[in-house]
Design a protein around this motif. Structure first.
Motif, mmCIF file in Angstrom:
data_model
loop_
_atom_site.group_PDB
_atom_site.id
_atom_site.type_symbol
_atom_site.label_atom_id
_atom_site.label_comp_id
_atom_site.label_asym_id
_atom_site.label_seq_id
_atom_site.Cartn_x
_atom_site.Cartn_y
_atom_site.Cartn_z
ATOM 1 N N ARG A 54 0.781 -1.314 -0.049
ATOM 2 C CA ARG A 54 0.069 -0.141 -0.052
ATOM 3 C C ARG A 54 0.911 1.332 0.141
ATOM 4 O O ARG A 54 0.493 2.080 -0.888
ATOM 5 N N SER A 55 1.816 1.205 0.859
ATOM 6 C CA SER A 55 2.723 2.732 1.080
ATOM 7 C C SER A 55 3.571 2.690 -0.127
ATOM 8 O O SER A 55 3.723 3.801 -0.912
ATOM 9 N N SER A 56 4.086 1.626 -0.819
ATOM 10 C CA SER A 56 4.826 1.534 -2.080
ATOM 11 C C SER A 56 4.136 2.072 -3.268
ATOM 12 O O SER A 56 4.476 3.080 -4.007
ATOM 13 N N MET A 57 2.900 1.842 -3.323
ATOM 14 C CA MET A 57 2.071 1.937 -4.343
ATOM 15 C C MET A 57 1.353 3.511 -4.516
ATOM 16 O O MET A 57 1.396 4.332 -5.466
ATOM 17 N N LEU A 58 1.182 3.887 -3.195
ATOM 18 C CA LEU A 58 0.770 5.279 -2.988
ATOM 19 C C LEU A 58 1.838 6.432 -3.268
ATOM 20 O O LEU A 58 1.749 7.495 -3.891
ATOM 21 N N GLU A 59 3.155 5.567 -3.145
ATOM 22 C CA GLU A 59 4.313 6.696 -3.412
ATOM 23 C C GLU A 59 4.500 6.907 -4.661
ATOM 24 O O GLU A 59 4.810 7.831 -5.501
ATOM 25 N N VAL A 60 4.172 5.689 -5.807
ATOM 26 C CA VAL A 60 4.276 5.571 -7.082
ATOM 27 C C VAL A 60 3.155 6.254 -7.681
ATOM 28 O O VAL A 60 3.286 6.907 -8.957
ATOM 29 N N LYS A 61 1.945 6.183 -7.070
ATOM 30 C CA LYS A 61 0.770 6.530 -7.696
ATOM 31 C C LYS A 61 0.810 7.917 -8.361
ATOM 32 O O LYS A 61 0.070 8.371 -9.410
ATOM 33 N N SER A 62 1.176 8.851 -7.455
ATOM 34 C CA SER A 62 1.326 10.164 -7.890
ATOM 35 C C SER A 62 2.538 10.790 -8.760
ATOM 36 O O SER A 62 2.674 11.874 -9.059
ATOM 37 N N SER A 63 3.297 9.670 -9.422
ATOM 38 C CA SER A 63 4.476 10.120 -10.255
ATOM 39 C C SER A 63 3.938 10.415 -11.554
ATOM 40 O O SER A 63 2.687 10.345 -11.926
#
Length: 479
Positions: free
Chosen positions: A362-371
């Protein structure tokens, strides 16, 4: 046909010598290549020294060097360096003698001049980083079939190293396997030392307090416990290196046979647990990241926190009480060959790790999600599923895989509790039972087996990095 064969052999010779020159930059490979290929290398060096002709690369370098010196390039670079040093000293209010400035300027100017000469040689297709005379002599000799065959026969191990160095993936794997040897030696030293300084006396614990001193001493002599620390340690290393683990203190059983029975059971439990943890953790983490702050996200993160807090033995007892005793759906005790008996142990052991993977996903995808590249993918009209899996999840996998690799070791270490609850005769409970004696040969051998499994899992994780992240794959090619 003969010309084609000569051309092919010459091309192979160039590849071998070029790879050998690259190997020399690595200290370990350089030493091993000198040891394994000493006969071939000595012959090449003697032929090079006996040759009176200077190679074309050296001649061109000398010509270029003289031309640039005559044109005043070296003097100009040294004067420019001197001016820069004076300005720097003036800026920092330093009073430096002119002789020191000239000494520094000559050194800097000569270094820049050498770099310029090397760049010009490289532009002409000449590799300035290698010993060109040795390189050309080596290639010329290897291009002749008789010397090639002779060299392979007398220096076969060196060519094995060259073949390994040519393939980055194989070289990476071999290097990690070599490191594994040092890791295992460290594990053996640490575990053996802890057991050696332990206040527990295996002879007294096994024979009992009422045993006579003669029997205790006889027991110690049989198992080598009367030897000093170094003697016992070397015996332990020798047994593991020769795959003859000896016999245990308790029951005098063959340790090889005992581990062969118990280790596969624990590995089966660990693989089932990590598989469940990966599937459940990534699935929950992906949905929570896509539906951030939704009801599912809040509830799943609450369940994740609970799963991280629940002890294995308590969850195992609850499952046995409900699914085995009350409902009778699943067997309470593990039975070899019955897949249903592995469901509850794998679920218990993997649940806490599934929760950790879910949080990391979850945390890793949220970090990438806004790229920016994710927004670009959406702007191109890609479906949400394609954006999620192809662009978000694939770029968020590195920390997830790292965590999975670390958790595999935790699963193996946490297996004894689960094995005790479900009556699994695995390597985990075997180590716990033996370390209270302490049964040194059995404990050290079992820990080494677990260390090998964990190290191989970490190696697999490192290899997976190169397939997932193109940047790592690019760096590996220059490894």
């Amino acid at each position: 046909m003969n010309g084609t064969e000569n051309t092919g052999l010459q091309h192979l010779a160039v590849q071998i010598v070029t790879t050998y020159e690259r190997m020399k930059r690595n200290a370990a490979y350089r030493v091993l290549s000198l040891i394994f290929g000493c006969i071939t290398l000595v012959i090449v060096k003697l032929v090079q020294m006996a040759s009176k002709e200077k190679n074309t690369a050296r001649i061109r370098r000398d010509q270029l060097y003289k031309e640039l010196v005559n044109q005043g390039e070296l003097a100009a670079l040294q004067e420019e360096a001197a001016q820069q040093i004076r300005r720097k000293n003036q800026f920092f209010n330093k009073n430096v003698p002119e002789s020191e400035i000239q000494r520094q300027a000559e050194k800097i100017g000569l270094q820049e001049f050498e770099e310029k000469v090397n760049r010009l040689l490289e532009n002409e297709g000449i590799d300035a980083s290698t010993n060109s005379e040795f390189h050309d002599t080596f290639v010329a000799l290897l291009s002749k079939m008789p010397f090639f065959v002779f060299s392979v026969i007398v220096s076969f191990p060196m060519y094995i190293l060259v073949a390994i160095y040519m393939q980055p993936y194989i070289k990476f794997t071999v290097d990690r396997m070599a490191m594994l040897v040092f890791v295992l030696f460290g594990v053996i030293f640490l575990v053996f030392s802890i057991l050696y300084i332990s206040p527990s006396d295996p002879a007294v614990n096994i024979l009992g307090d009422k045993a006579t001193p003669e029997k205790v001493e006889q027991f110690r002599e049989i198992y080598g416990l009367n030897k000093p620390y170094l003697g016992q340690f070397l015996d332990t290393v020798k047994r593991i290196a020769t795959f003859d683990l000896g016999r245990s203190f308790v029951g005098n059983e063959n340790i090889n046979e005992a581990i062969a029975r118990k280790f596969p059971v624990t590995m089966q439990l660990a693989l089932c647990s990590i598989s469940w943890a990966i599937l459940a953790g990534i699935a929950v983490g992906v949905v929570s990241a896509i539906r951030q702050y939704s009801a599912f996200d809040n509830i799943s993160m609450l369940v994740v926190l609970l799963a991280l807090s629940i002890p294995h033995f308590w969850l195992g007892l609850v499952l046995v009480l409900n699914f085995s005793i009350k409902l009778g759906w699943l067997p309470a005790i593990y039975k070899a060959g019955e897949w249903k008996s592995m469901l509850m142990p794998a679920f218990v052991l993997g649940t806490g790790y599934a929760a950790g993977i879910a949080r990391m996903t979850r945390s890793s995808m949220l970090e990438v999600k806004s790229s920016d590249y994710v927004m670009t993918a959406r702007a191109k009209g890609l479906s949400e599923r394609a954006v999620t899996f192809r662009h978000i999840l694939s770029n968020a996998l590195i920390p997830i895989i790292t965590m999975v690799g670390m958790q595999f070791g935790g699963i193996v270490a946490g297996a004894p509790t689960t094995e005790k609850v479900f009556g699994i005769s695995g390597i985990g409970i075997y180590i716990v039972e033996k370390e209270f004696v302490p049964d040194t040969p059995a404990v050290v051998a079992s820990v080494v087996y677990c260390s090998v499994a964990i190290s191989l899992a970490n190696l697999l994780v490192d290899i997976l990095y190169t397939f997932i992240d193109p940047r790592i794959k690019t760096r590996l090619k220059d490894y």
